[in-house]
Design a protein around this motif. Sequence first.
Motif, PDB file in Angstrom:
ATOM      1  N   LEU A 115     -15.871 -33.278 -30.093  1.00 28.14           N
ATOM      2  CA  LEU A 115     -16.594 -34.269 -30.891  1.00 28.14           C
ATOM      3  C   LEU A 115     -17.560 -33.157 -31.953  1.00 28.14           C
ATOM      4  O   LEU A 115     -17.576 -33.730 -33.102  1.00 28.14           O
ATOM      5  N   LYS A 116     -18.151 -32.184 -31.385  1.00 27.13           N
ATOM      6  CA  LYS A 116     -18.983 -31.395 -32.352  1.00 27.13           C
ATOM      7  C   LYS A 116     -18.061 -30.635 -33.494  1.00 27.13           C
ATOM      8  O   LYS A 116     -18.533 -30.639 -34.533  1.00 27.13           O
ATOM      9  N   GLU A 117     -16.830 -30.255 -32.858  1.00 23.41           N
ATOM     10  CA  GLU A 117     -15.639 -29.661 -33.836  1.00 23.41           C
ATOM     11  C   GLU A 117     -15.393 -30.558 -34.885  1.00 23.41           C
ATOM     12  O   GLU A 117     -15.424 -30.265 -36.508  1.00 23.41           O
ATOM     13  N   THR A 118     -15.132 -31.859 -34.520  1.00 21.32           N
ATOM     14  CA  THR A 118     -14.791 -32.856 -35.309  1.00 21.32           C
ATOM     15  C   THR A 118     -15.936 -33.223 -36.614  1.00 21.32           C
ATOM     16  O   THR A 118     -15.769 -33.287 -37.745  1.00 21.32           O
ATOM     17  N   ALA A 176     -14.451 -37.973 -47.816  1.00 18.65           N
ATOM     18  CA  ALA A 176     -14.444 -36.945 -46.461  1.00 18.65           C
ATOM     19  C   ALA A 176     -13.514 -37.657 -45.543  1.00 18.65           C
ATOM     20  O   ALA A 176     -12.893 -37.075 -44.937  1.00 18.65           O
ATOM     21  N   ILE A 177     -14.173 -38.813 -45.044  1.00 20.30           N
ATOM     22  CA  ILE A 177     -13.197 -39.480 -44.004  1.00 20.30           C
ATOM     23  C   ILE A 177     -11.744 -39.659 -44.542  1.00 20.30           C
ATOM     24  O   ILE A 177     -11.017 -39.618 -43.726  1.00 20.30           O
ATOM     25  N   SER A 178     -11.547 -40.230 -45.637  1.00 23.45           N
ATOM     26  CA  SER A 178     -10.323 -40.242 -46.183  1.00 23.45           C
ATOM     27  C   SER A 178      -9.248 -39.207 -46.066  1.00 23.45           C
ATOM     28  O   SER A 178      -8.213 -38.732 -45.539  1.00 23.45           O
ATOM     29  N   LYS A 179     -10.166 -37.776 -46.437  1.00 32.95           N
ATOM     30  CA  LYS A 179      -9.520 -36.474 -46.261  1.00 32.95           C
ATOM     31  C   LYS A 179      -9.098 -36.121 -44.960  1.00 32.95           C
ATOM     32  O   LYS A 179      -7.942 -35.898 -44.744  1.00 32.95           O
ATOM     33  N   MET A 180      -9.833 -36.728 -44.038  1.00 30.94           N
ATOM     34  CA  MET A 180      -9.874 -36.203 -42.468  1.00 30.94           C
ATOM     35  C   MET A 180      -8.422 -37.202 -41.863  1.00 30.94           C
ATOM     36  O   MET A 180      -7.594 -37.063 -41.370  1.00 30.94           O
ATOM     37  N   LEU A 181      -8.544 -38.522 -42.555  1.00 32.58           N
ATOM     38  CA  LEU A 181      -7.474 -39.455 -42.092  1.00 32.58           C
ATOM     39  C   LEU A 181      -6.173 -39.079 -42.566  1.00 32.58           C
ATOM     40  O   LEU A 181      -5.047 -38.895 -41.891  1.00 32.58           O
ATOM     41  N   SER A 182      -6.214 -38.404 -43.937  1.00 35.29           N
ATOM     42  CA  SER A 182      -4.685 -38.016 -44.472  1.00 35.29           C
ATOM     43  C   SER A 182      -4.433 -36.522 -43.659  1.00 35.29           C
ATOM     44  O   SER A 182      -3.148 -36.583 -43.654  1.00 35.29           O
ATOM     45  N   ASN A 184      -4.934 -36.061 -40.581  1.00 37.65           N
ATOM     46  CA  ASN A 184      -4.949 -36.459 -39.261  1.00 37.65           C
ATOM     47  C   ASN A 184      -5.856 -35.475 -38.507  1.00 37.65           C
ATOM     48  O   ASN A 184      -5.607 -35.178 -37.619  1.00 37.65           O
ATOM     49  N   GLU A 185      -7.208 -35.351 -38.794  1.00 37.19           N
ATOM     50  CA  GLU A 185      -8.064 -34.714 -38.338  1.00 37.19           C
ATOM     51  C   GLU A 185      -9.046 -35.546 -37.472  1.00 37.19           C
ATOM     52  O   GLU A 185     -10.060 -35.083 -37.090  1.00 37.19           O
ATOM     53  N   ILE A 186      -8.780 -36.772 -37.434  1.00 37.32           N
ATOM     54  CA  ILE A 186      -9.793 -37.532 -36.994  1.00 37.32           C
ATOM     55  C   ILE A 186      -9.644 -37.689 -35.282  1.00 37.32           C
ATOM     56  O   ILE A 186      -8.497 -37.556 -34.775  1.00 37.32           O
ATOM     57  N   LEU A 187     -10.703 -37.295 -34.620  1.00 36.14           N
ATOM     58  CA  LEU A 187     -10.719 -37.184 -33.171  1.00 36.14           C
ATOM     59  C   LEU A 187     -10.020 -38.031 -32.249  1.00 36.14           C
ATOM     60  O   LEU A 187      -8.967 -37.908 -31.582  1.00 36.14           O
TER      61      LEU A 187
END
Length: 653
Positions: A115-118, A176-182, A184-187
């Motif tokens: 979680l901390k890494e994410t 930032a959230i959209s970038k992580m979703l695209s 596939n970086e969401i925990l």
Amino acid sequence: MGALKNSTDQRRVSPRLQNLPDDQRPYYGPSPKRTSESAQNDAVAKKKPKVEKPSAPAQKSASNAKSSKEKEKVEAQNGESETKTGPDVEGGGADFFAPDGRLTDENGVSFTARLKETLRLFNLHYLHFIQEEEKRCSKLENGTACCDDLKEPSGRPGNDSACDDKRQSKRPDLKAISKMLSNNEILYPERKIGHVPGFHAHWLNGIDYIGESRGKEKYKCYTLPLAVSIVMSGQYEDDVDNKEEVIYTGQGGHDLLGDKKQIKHQVLLRGNLALKNNMEQSIPVRVIRGHKCVNSYSKKVYTYDGLYKVVDYWADKGAAGFDVFKYCLKRDGGQPKLLSKQVHFIRGRGSKVQPEIPGLVCKDICNGQENICIPATNVIDVPPMAPEGLTYTKSIKVAKDVNIPSSAPGCSCKGNCTNPLTCSCAKLNGSDFPYVARDGGRLIEPKAVVFECGPNCGCGPACVNRTSQRGLNYRLEVYRTADKGWAVRSWDFIPSGAPVCEYTGVLRKNDDLDSVSENDYIFEIDCWHTMNGIGGREKRLCDVSIPNGDAEKGFSKLSESEPEFCIDAGSYGNVARYINHSCEPNLFVQCVLSSHHDVRLARVVLFAADNIPPLQELTYDYGYELDSCVGPDGNIKKLLCYCGVDGCRKRLY
């Protein structure tokens, strides 16, 4: 045996992060069993009028739901007690309890570490988009914006005001959230119940839940919907928050666009029904609390306060006269200390040090040198003692045999540096500024070295590229611990990337420390070694330009195991001297050059690696290499680590 002549045998190899592979790290037995404070069960006074509960949609009874659950026994370490859990709802068996009782993933990595890494990855994306937004706003202020910058959003024709440029599509947090979703970086992109940490997925609703459409296959053994988390932030006037036990008002019926008060009746559907199902099936809910915070970019700070059980619910008349559903939740025992208690405690402290602070032994250890007082407290020792053996200095002192280079040439910017294409200091940082101006200045990401504006630059002290030169911005406290000596914490929320303090002391040559064997406050300036990954160090981003080619040739001849200079905080130093080590720290070390460009003599500054809540201990990784410290008798010195984190390496050196 006499003292060894080689000074490197008597001190740590490097106070920097080593990041050794797991297979090269020795294992020193299981972690000690950790105990947490039991949750207090103070009763919450509540009146339950005789109101008939509205009927819920057709569903399985609670007894049938409970009987349909699979039960599996997990033997405790003592072989006597057992823990009962529901079915493996993930299907792949990815979640399991490690032998020491910690919850880890299939690779043995704790969910806390993941979680901390994410979160750090989100902060990295967020600060990059902040930088883009600041550049766009700078273009608008200078009248150099392109057509795309001024493009009107769809559905809002004719609105070309400055306020329109801050529309939602330009929000860096959503980008930032959209970038992580695209990427596939969401925990955990899907909602989960239980211990596994996860975000509150819905940005508006106070109850996040798993519905029939998404959970009927994975959670077929449960009655849906099921609540996974709730947010308490003062939205409803009927809420009662006693921390360990709360009365939570269901969702719906209030005026979102007006005064936020209740304007119609609530119904037992969606999130409200989910909380009822959680109660009947004994499924815990994650509780998140929101607090006002002027230091946060959103003006709020949210704390995750652990798992709560819904123990009762009823229908009632709310303060506005409409029907609402109320839920009584009690915090599960055996969890870490409640963070919200810390947040509310910090609100009671003023900006000035008060003599009634518990255990106060020194009102200001810096004697007025800093722009903020630094108190010291001690509730451990009897009688309480203040820190001793240090002469405070907010700036570096230079030993007689150390020659500081002359001031480097500066940029020709006026006022503030805003254009990275014309600022000579920005060009040294890879043709961009390493900081964003948000929250008083934040470093976007760790770098091999940061070039700041110096004394010969044309910009003023408010320039964003002077962020680390402004002294303390947060109220720090030195306090006594039971097992780690003195430690440091902040009374304020510290955003990720913010500078916390510089490590000061006496700037010396390493060769002058041959006679020092018991000084644990030596910080080697290994900037050049970090830039080149020498000695097992983690190599950082190196998109920088060393301006002096002759000096660079000289640096390349340095020993691979020994930096040339160090900072000795044994007798002279500042608050950084009291910051402890952690194997999973919330600060990181950054070398900074401002007055000159000699990386061997770089300033050492500690920055926030995470968003740090108030009263959390500040730590950084000392970076000792195991078995690298040899005492005067020639034997390897060993020191156990007491940081207590999930990924503790068990030894400091």
